[in-house]
Motif scaffolding. Structure first.
Motif, mmCIF file in Angstrom:
data_model
loop_
_atom_site.group_PDB
_atom_site.id
_atom_site.type_symbol
_atom_site.label_atom_id
_atom_site.label_comp_id
_atom_site.label_asym_id
_atom_site.label_seq_id
_atom_site.Cartn_x
_atom_site.Cartn_y
_atom_site.Cartn_z
ATOM 1 N N THR A 185 87.418 9.842 56.112
ATOM 2 C CA THR A 185 87.362 8.487 55.573
ATOM 3 C C THR A 185 86.403 7.668 56.422
ATOM 4 N N VAL A 186 85.452 6.985 55.759
ATOM 5 C CA VAL A 186 84.371 6.276 56.446
ATOM 6 C C VAL A 186 84.425 4.795 56.091
ATOM 7 N N LEU A 187 84.252 3.944 57.097
ATOM 8 C CA LEU A 187 84.056 2.515 56.895
ATOM 9 C C LEU A 187 82.597 2.196 57.176
ATOM 10 N N ILE A 188 81.913 1.586 56.211
ATOM 11 C CA ILE A 188 80.526 1.166 56.391
ATOM 12 C C ILE A 188 80.491 -0.357 56.418
ATOM 13 N N ILE A 189 80.083 -0.908 57.545
ATOM 14 C CA ILE A 189 79.994 -2.362 57.705
ATOM 15 C C ILE A 189 78.545 -2.781 57.506
ATOM 16 N N GLY A 190 78.299 -3.596 56.479
ATOM 17 C CA GLY A 190 76.933 -3.951 56.101
ATOM 18 C C GLY A 190 76.409 -2.983 55.062
ATOM 19 N N LYS A 234 80.838 -10.241 48.153
ATOM 20 C CA LYS A 234 81.360 -10.035 46.806
ATOM 21 C C LYS A 234 80.225 -9.840 45.805
ATOM 22 N N ALA A 235 79.122 -10.550 46.024
ATOM 23 C CA ALA A 235 77.978 -10.459 45.116
ATOM 24 C C ALA A 235 77.353 -9.070 45.109
ATOM 25 N N SER A 236 77.533 -8.317 46.194
ATOM 26 C CA SER A 236 76.947 -6.972 46.297
ATOM 27 C C SER A 236 77.926 -5.874 45.896
ATOM 28 N N GLY A 237 79.130 -6.262 45.536
ATOM 29 C CA GLY A 237 80.157 -5.274 45.260
ATOM 30 C C GLY A 237 79.825 -4.331 44.123
ATOM 31 N N GLU A 238 79.294 -4.866 43.032
ATOM 32 C CA GLU A 238 78.969 -4.002 41.891
ATOM 33 C C GLU A 238 77.857 -3.021 42.235
ATOM 34 N N LEU A 239 76.893 -3.472 43.019
ATOM 35 C CA LEU A 239 75.826 -2.579 43.464
ATOM 36 C C LEU A 239 76.410 -1.411 44.248
ATOM 37 N N VAL A 240 77.311 -1.705 45.183
ATOM 38 C CA VAL A 240 77.912 -0.655 45.996
ATOM 39 C C VAL A 240 78.692 0.323 45.112
ATOM 40 N N GLY A 277 80.441 8.473 40.629
ATOM 41 C CA GLY A 277 80.414 9.928 40.606
ATOM 42 C C GLY A 277 80.607 10.555 41.965
ATOM 43 N N GLY A 278 80.855 9.736 42.992
ATOM 44 C CA GLY A 278 81.021 10.243 44.343
ATOM 45 C C GLY A 278 82.344 9.840 44.946
ATOM 46 N N PRO A 279 82.334 9.260 46.119
ATOM 47 C CA PRO A 279 83.578 8.948 46.815
ATOM 48 C C PRO A 279 84.354 7.813 46.149
ATOM 49 N N ASP A 280 85.681 7.827 46.357
ATOM 50 C CA ASP A 280 86.456 6.637 46.036
ATOM 51 C C ASP A 280 85.967 5.528 46.960
ATOM 52 N N VAL A 281 85.735 4.343 46.414
ATOM 53 C CA VAL A 281 85.187 3.261 47.222
ATOM 54 C C VAL A 281 86.076 2.037 47.123
ATOM 55 N N GLU A 282 86.338 1.446 48.268
ATOM 56 C CA GLU A 282 87.086 0.194 48.362
ATOM 57 C C GLU A 282 86.157 -0.858 48.938
ATOM 58 N N LEU A 283 86.192 -2.067 48.380
ATOM 59 C CA LEU A 283 85.299 -3.134 48.812
ATOM 60 C C LEU A 283 86.062 -4.183 49.609
ATOM 61 N N VAL A 284 85.407 -4.676 50.655
ATOM 62 C CA VAL A 284 85.946 -5.772 51.453
ATOM 63 C C VAL A 284 84.874 -6.847 51.532
ATOM 64 N N GLU A 295 90.477 -12.342 53.584
ATOM 65 C CA GLU A 295 90.422 -10.953 53.147
ATOM 66 C C GLU A 295 89.944 -10.047 54.280
ATOM 67 N N LEU A 296 88.935 -10.504 54.997
ATOM 68 C CA LEU A 296 88.393 -9.704 56.094
ATOM 69 C C LEU A 296 89.421 -9.544 57.211
ATOM 70 N N GLN A 297 90.068 -10.618 57.581
ATOM 71 C CA GLN A 297 91.079 -10.568 58.633
ATOM 72 C C GLN A 297 92.236 -9.655 58.238
ATOM 73 N N ALA A 298 92.685 -9.752 56.993
ATOM 74 C CA ALA A 298 93.789 -8.923 56.522
ATOM 75 C C ALA A 298 93.407 -7.442 56.552
ATOM 76 N N PHE A 299 92.163 -7.149 56.196
ATOM 77 C CA PHE A 299 91.711 -5.754 56.209
ATOM 78 C C PHE A 299 91.798 -5.160 57.611
ATOM 79 N N PHE A 300 91.275 -5.872 58.605
ATOM 80 C CA PHE A 300 91.302 -5.343 59.973
ATOM 81 C C PHE A 300 92.738 -5.254 60.507
ATOM 82 N N LYS A 301 93.596 -6.132 60.070
ATOM 83 C CA LYS A 301 94.990 -6.096 60.512
ATOM 84 C C LYS A 301 95.749 -4.930 59.897
ATOM 85 N N ASP A 302 95.450 -4.607 58.634
ATOM 86 C CA ASP A 302 96.246 -3.645 57.885
ATOM 87 C C ASP A 302 95.733 -2.210 57.958
ATOM 88 N N ASN A 303 94.619 -1.979 58.636
ATOM 89 C CA ASN A 303 94.014 -0.645 58.599
ATOM 90 C C ASN A 303 93.838 -0.019 59.982
#
Length: 311
Positions: A124-129, A156-162, A168-175, A182-190
């Protein structure tokens, strides 16, 4: 002519070249007066110790001063372009050197892919940026390798692009980094959930610093944090090999083998570098290209068409 001081150098007529943030951030006294590190071009001459390349070959890779009519790379930092059915455009090859080699070397260092570009199991990979040049490269290479799960931090504006890139590839979750809650909750919950954090945003020019907040997200004893930049103190520590365990700063190392691997990987999916617009090789083109680059809002790579490939 190919530099007589370097018998392994190659004189190349540039067909296309791309630029990266380093082209306006690095002092010209270090990088020279001609910008650019990425190119695709046609071999004009080869040094006396160069093997497997000859005048007329289409090549791609990196060198200092690539945004020019001619450039002189060392043979070991370039690769021969394919001329088969899966041949790429010169503009696509020209986008690979910095962004895609950085990404593939980070994924290797993060223990996400093996030497043949295949994903190791259950990673599982997290890509920041995720929506910039290096982030998109990471997404495309994760997809090509067969990574199963990617979390992408972007606007959020780049979410559809990502999502489109990962289709057709990995399951992707957007933050959404523009939503502080949302950002703070992500770092707290993961905490403890990621095999690799690939950070292309820290110290990229807007005051971002995800380094310390990312470390708790790594799986205990096996997770790897890999970054392309960091605060000055991290660079100092890195120079003395004093970064923490499972922390790495990656300064891309030019490699023919990695360039060839990137093309092989992306041919699996049929993906190509995202190039929103080809710039003209003139003053107006330079001004527009660097304005876009400095805006830090470009999605994909900025590429200049320098000369058509001669038949």
């Amino acid at each position: 002519q190919a530099d007589s001081k370097h018998a392994k150098s190659v004189l190349v007529k540039v067909n296309a070249a791309s630029i990266n943030p380093i082209d306006y951030k690095i002092p010209r006294i270090i990088a020279g007066t001609i910008v650019g590190f990425d190119f695709c071009g046609t071999v004009a001459e080869v040094g006396e110790n160069v093997e497997n390349l000859k005048p007329g070959d289409l090549v791609y890779g990196g060198t200092m001063g690539s945004l020019a009519e001619y450039t002189v790379p060392i043979a070991g930092t370039i690769a021969k372009a394919s001329t088969g059915d899966d041949a790429w455009k010169p503009s696509e090859y020209a986008a690979l050197n910095v962004a895609y080699q950085s990404a593939v070397q980070c994924l290797k260092r993060g223990n996400i892919i093996d030497s043949k570009g295949n994903a190791l199991p259950d990673k599982t990979v997290l890509i920041i940026g995720a929506s910039g040049g290096c982030g998109i490269a990471g997404l495309q290479l994760c997809k090509a390798a067969g990574v199963k799960k990617v979390v992408a931090i972007c606007s959020k504006a780049s979410g559809e692009l990502v999502k489109d890139i990962c289709a057709g590839g990995p399951d992707v979750e957007l933050v959404d980094y523009t939503n502080p809650e949302e950002l703070q909750a992500f770092f707290k919950d993961n905490v403890g959930k990621f095999d690799c954090v690939y950070d292309v945003a820290t110290s990229s020019g807007g005051g971002e610093d995800y380094w310390s907040m990312s470390l708790p997200l790594l799986k205990e004893d096996v997770g790897e944090y890999v970054a392309l930049n960091g605060p000055p103190m991290k660079w100092i520590l890195n120079s003395f090999n004093k970064l923490g365990d499972h922390e790495s700063l990656i300064l891309m190392s030019p490699s023919r083998e990695d360039l060839e691997l990137i093309v092989t990987m992306m041919n699996r999916t049929g993906d190509r570098p995202l190039i929103p617009k080809i710039m003209k090789f003139d003053d107006a083109g330079f001004e527009e290209g660097f304005k876009l680059l400095k805006s830090r809002r470009t999605r994909g790579k900025i590429v200049f068409e320098v000369a058509e490939v001669e038949e």
